[in-house]
Design a protein around this motif. Structure first.
Motif, PDB file in Angstrom:
ATOM      1  N   ARG A  50      33.416   0.256  30.186  1.00  0.00           N
ATOM      2  CA  ARG A  50      34.029  -1.090  29.278  1.00  0.00           C
ATOM      3  C   ARG A  50      33.044  -1.546  28.284  1.00  0.00           C
ATOM      4  O   ARG A  50      33.681  -2.235  27.408  1.00  0.00           O
ATOM      5  N   GLN A  51      32.007  -1.088  28.137  1.00  0.00           N
ATOM      6  CA  GLN A  51      31.103  -1.525  27.049  1.00  0.00           C
ATOM      7  C   GLN A  51      31.260  -0.576  25.798  1.00  0.00           C
ATOM      8  O   GLN A  51      30.614  -0.768  24.789  1.00  0.00           O
ATOM      9  N   ALA A  52      32.128   0.561  25.934  1.00  0.00           N
ATOM     10  CA  ALA A  52      32.083   1.522  24.940  1.00  0.00           C
ATOM     11  C   ALA A  52      33.009   0.968  23.916  1.00  0.00           C
ATOM     12  O   ALA A  52      33.752   0.057  23.936  1.00  0.00           O
ATOM     13  N   LYS A  53      32.697   1.255  22.548  1.00  0.00           N
ATOM     14  CA  LYS A  53      33.267   1.068  21.349  1.00  0.00           C
ATOM     15  C   LYS A  53      34.809   1.281  21.700  1.00  0.00           C
ATOM     16  O   LYS A  53      35.867   0.553  21.149  1.00  0.00           O
ATOM     17  N   THR A  54      35.151   2.597  22.072  1.00  0.00           N
ATOM     18  CA  THR A  54      36.773   2.673  22.338  1.00  0.00           C
ATOM     19  C   THR A  54      36.568   3.500  23.449  1.00  0.00           C
ATOM     20  O   THR A  54      35.885   4.162  24.020  1.00  0.00           O
ATOM     21  N   LEU A  55      37.358   2.825  24.594  1.00  0.00           N
ATOM     22  CA  LEU A  55      37.500   3.030  25.890  1.00  0.00           C
ATOM     23  C   LEU A  55      37.957   4.589  25.907  1.00  0.00           C
ATOM     24  O   LEU A  55      38.967   4.874  25.493  1.00  0.00           O
ATOM     25  N   ASP A  56      37.277   5.143  26.871  1.00  0.00           N
ATOM     26  CA  ASP A  56      37.788   6.650  27.363  1.00  0.00           C
ATOM     27  C   ASP A  56      38.635   6.435  28.636  1.00  0.00           C
ATOM     28  O   ASP A  56      38.294   6.288  29.527  1.00  0.00           O
ATOM     29  N   SER A  57      39.966   6.107  28.177  1.00  0.00           N
ATOM     30  CA  SER A  57      41.003   5.629  29.160  1.00  0.00           C
ATOM     31  C   SER A  57      41.023   6.543  30.511  1.00  0.00           C
ATOM     32  O   SER A  57      41.077   6.224  31.622  1.00  0.00           O
ATOM     33  N   LEU A  58      41.136   7.911  30.512  1.00  0.00           N
ATOM     34  CA  LEU A  58      41.444   8.792  31.189  1.00  0.00           C
ATOM     35  C   LEU A  58      40.111   9.086  32.347  1.00  0.00           C
ATOM     36  O   LEU A  58      40.402   8.791  33.559  1.00  0.00           O
ATOM     37  N   ASN A  59      38.930   8.857  31.963  1.00  0.00           N
ATOM     38  CA  ASN A  59      38.051   8.996  32.818  1.00  0.00           C
ATOM     39  C   ASN A  59      37.557   7.636  33.281  1.00  0.00           C
ATOM     40  O   ASN A  59      37.200   7.594  34.546  1.00  0.00           O
ATOM     41  N   PHE A  60      37.840   6.584  32.739  1.00  0.00           N
ATOM     42  CA  PHE A  60      37.968   5.218  32.913  1.00  0.00           C
ATOM     43  C   PHE A  60      38.798   5.082  34.414  1.00  0.00           C
ATOM     44  O   PHE A  60      38.312   4.707  35.676  1.00  0.00           O
ATOM     45  N   ALA A  61      39.964   5.850  34.204  1.00  0.00           N
ATOM     46  CA  ALA A  61      41.046   5.713  35.360  1.00  0.00           C
ATOM     47  C   ALA A  61      40.599   6.591  36.486  1.00  0.00           C
ATOM     48  O   ALA A  61      40.610   6.128  37.661  1.00  0.00           O
ATOM     49  N   LYS A  62      39.959   7.766  36.340  1.00  0.00           N
ATOM     50  CA  LYS A  62      39.507   8.614  37.223  1.00  0.00           C
ATOM     51  C   LYS A  62      38.223   8.079  38.080  1.00  0.00           C
ATOM     52  O   LYS A  62      38.150   8.101  39.374  1.00  0.00           O
ATOM     53  N   THR A  63      37.497   7.244  37.459  1.00  0.00           N
ATOM     54  CA  THR A  63      36.169   6.757  38.142  1.00  0.00           C
ATOM     55  C   THR A  63      36.792   5.542  38.959  1.00  0.00           C
ATOM     56  O   THR A  63      36.470   5.508  40.170  1.00  0.00           O
TER      57      THR A  63
END
Length: 596
Positions: A145-158
């Motif tokens: 969530r702190q990233a400049k651009t969210l890595d949506s796929l890995n965020f969802a997997k986590t």
């Protein structure tokens, strides 16, 4: 009840076909040098052969260091951690993950750091460490969530994986919080695999909450997607969970149908772990309805498949006795030095003591080595034990022609319910101890016992031409011993009728286990031998057509016709009646002949 899927940061599945094509290009050197790191990264992520994958990962790490390519270096350490986690080396995996985390922090890439924490959480998940699993998944979500651009796929997997962890500890409400966060992301990314696992896990969560209609609805939606993706592992598991739902409702017929559907699919796709679990579920269901005979048969099948699931290449090295000796010797030297500094006057006495103790130590080492060697030979064939001692592992071997025998006591379940545990164990030990001596006489190899079933084989680990004849001779001796035992005075043991089944064909043999070694064999030959036993009759030796062709000139056999065999169809079977020509058998085997 529950089914949990851990999804790695990089892939839902490795792609061996892609790895094969790239490996060919890499070996030929048919690529631009600037693409070397990229090719190595893809090979590191997709190769399914452990040794090859480690080789490409190490090469990726070394080239990345030389070129100061931190993003590729991070990828190399992460993939090494993934491989080591899958291989069960948690401490080494965490060491690699922490190196990856250091790189991500150094280059200030929050998405890479979040992916690293996700991988670390996955390692703790495999180690069943709930506290650390939750800590690192939550930390990963926060970092993403702190990233400049969210890595949506890995965020969802986590989020999906953290929900899995809460399912594992039976906290469906917490699980649903994270599944409902990941569900819309997978849909927006049109990631069908993620969407299917997410839907299925939501279904499991509702099943844990007792909301069965919702649970079935979500799992049915997941099954549709998994079928389209030809991903059958989760389908088998969802069907078993649906069976649990109907068991809870008291609808055992529907529960049985779902469990059978799971077993058929798992058998069709060769999913041994799921075959084992489906058999166990069917055993439970038949036990609930009072059908103890079928329940026991499904339980035996569950055990047989469960024992075949172990990875043959995951054998741990045995403890190195010489290393222990060197450590003890070094400690003795340190102790001696301290004594010399403290009191020089007792030097001679100390040396004498050390000499005596060293002698005793060597004697104990020799004694323990003989003891461990003897114990190993009780567990493994001599040739296999020697290979294990020399290299610390045993390579699986294929044998083209092996005869496999199963024996089984008829109505054992009924007897076991009537006898005390002491008498039951004493009875089984009485018979199996004699079986051990008999098969040793004919140089056969005991494989294992499963309850009242006894399994042995001929023609391995040392191939021979007469294994089919010898195993039938042993079968007659076993049969005669069981019959003769009924005439003996009361030994405070139970008496049984015995069924024997034999089949011949190719098998794969190897050693399984990490703490307890076991020599085992696998293949359709083994399954058919078990079916020969289950289709035999009390006091009879039932053989397959394959075995009959090898022994028909030595034994009188009675053709039984073609019999319908579970999961195999119609098969020819024969009862062995007795030796046909004693001189032929003596010439063939050089052993004594047993008359029936």
């Amino acid at each position: 009840m529950g089914f949990f899927l851990i999804i790695s940061y990089s892939n839902f599945a490795q792609n061996q076909s892609l790895a094969d094509s790239l490996e060919l290009i890499f070996k030929k050197g048919d690529f631009d040098e600037k693409d070397r790191l990229n090719i190595l990264e893809v090979l590191a992520q997709n190769h399914t052969v452990y040794e090859k994958r480690i080789e490409f990962i190490d090469e990726l790490i070394e080239f990345s260091k030389d070129l100061d390519a931190n993003d590729y270096l991070w990828s190399g350490y992460l993939e090494k951690g993934n491989v080591l986690t899958k291989n069960g080396d948690l401490s080494l995996a965490l060491e690699s993950y922490l190196k990856a985390a250091d790189i991500a922090i150094e280059i200030k890439e929050n998405n890479l750091l979040g992916s690293t924490y996700t991988a670390i959480a996955g390692a703790y998940y495999n180690a069943h460490n709930h506290q650390n699993t939750v800590y690192y998944y939550q930390k990963a979500i926060e970092i993403f969530r702190q990233a400049k651009t969210l890595d949506s796929l890995n965020f969802a997997k986590t989020n999906l994986n953290l929900g899995d962890e809460y399912l594992r500890v039976n906290q469906p409400d917490s699980a649903l919080v994270y599944f409902l966060q990941s569900e819309p992301i997978f849909k927006s990314l049109q990631n069908e695999a993620g969407e299917a696992y997410n839907l299925g896990n939501i279904g499991i969560a509702y099943a844990q909450k007792g909301r069965h209609d919702l649970a079935e609805s979500y799992m049915n939606d997941a099954i549709v997607i998994h079928k389209a993706l030809q991903d059958y592992y989760p389908i088998c598991q969802y069907l078993l969970i649906k069976a649990d739902i109907y068991i809870a409702k008291g609808d055992y017929e529907t529960a049985s149908n779902f469990a059978h559907e799971s077993l058929v699919l798992a058998t069709e796709k060769g999913l041994k772990k799921q075959i084992s679990e489906a058999n166990l579920k069917l055993s439970d269901i038949y036990n609930l309805v009072g059908n103890t005979s079928d329940s026991y048969q499904y339980y035996k099948d569950h055990i047989a498949y469960r024992d075949s699931v172990f990875n043959l290449t995951s054998l741990q090295k045995m403890a190195d006795m010489r290393t222990n000796f060197e450590v003890a010797k070094k400690q003795s030297e340190v102790d001696l030095l301290n004594q010399q500094k403290t009191n020089q006057k007792v030097l001679i006495f100390t040396m004498v003591v050390i000499f005596v103790m060293t002698g005793l130590y060597y004697w104990n080492i020799s004694k323990e080595k003989k003891r461990s060697d003897k114990l190993l030979l009780n567990i493994l064939p001599a040739k296999t034990a020697e290979e294990l001692k020399k290299s610390g592992k045993v390579q699986a071997k294929k044998f083209d022609s092996v005869s496999v025998m199963f024996t089984d006591f008829q109505a054992f379940t009924r007897y076991s319910q009537q006898l005390s545990p002491e008498v039951l164990v004493k009875s089984v030990d009485y018979f199996f101890s004699k079986f051990d001596k008999i098969i040793d006489t004919y140089k056969l190899e005991k494989i294992k016992t499963i309850g009242d079933a006894y399994m042995c084989a001929g023609g391995l680990p040392n191939p021979s031409d007469d294994h089919a004849v010898k195993i039938i001779q042993a079968a007659f001796e076993i049969q005669q011993f069981v019959t003769a035992s009924k005439q003996l005075p009361d030994l405070n043991i139970a008496h049984f009728e015995i069924r024997i089944g034999i089949n011949t064909g190719p098998v794969v043999a190897g050693v399984v286990g990490k703490k307890k070694f076991a020599y085992d064999i696998w293949g359709d030959t083994v399954n058919v031998a078990a079916r020969m036993e289950s289709n035999s009759m009390a006091g009879m030796i039932n053989i397959s057509e394959n075995t009959f062709k090898l022994v028909e000139k030595y034994f009188d056999c009675e053709y039984r016709g073609e019999i319908d065999v579970k999961n195999k169809g119609m098969m020819k079977m024969y009862f062995v009646l007795g030796p046909k020509n004693l001189s032929k058998i003596k010439k063939q085997t050089g052993d004594k002949i047993v008359l029936c």
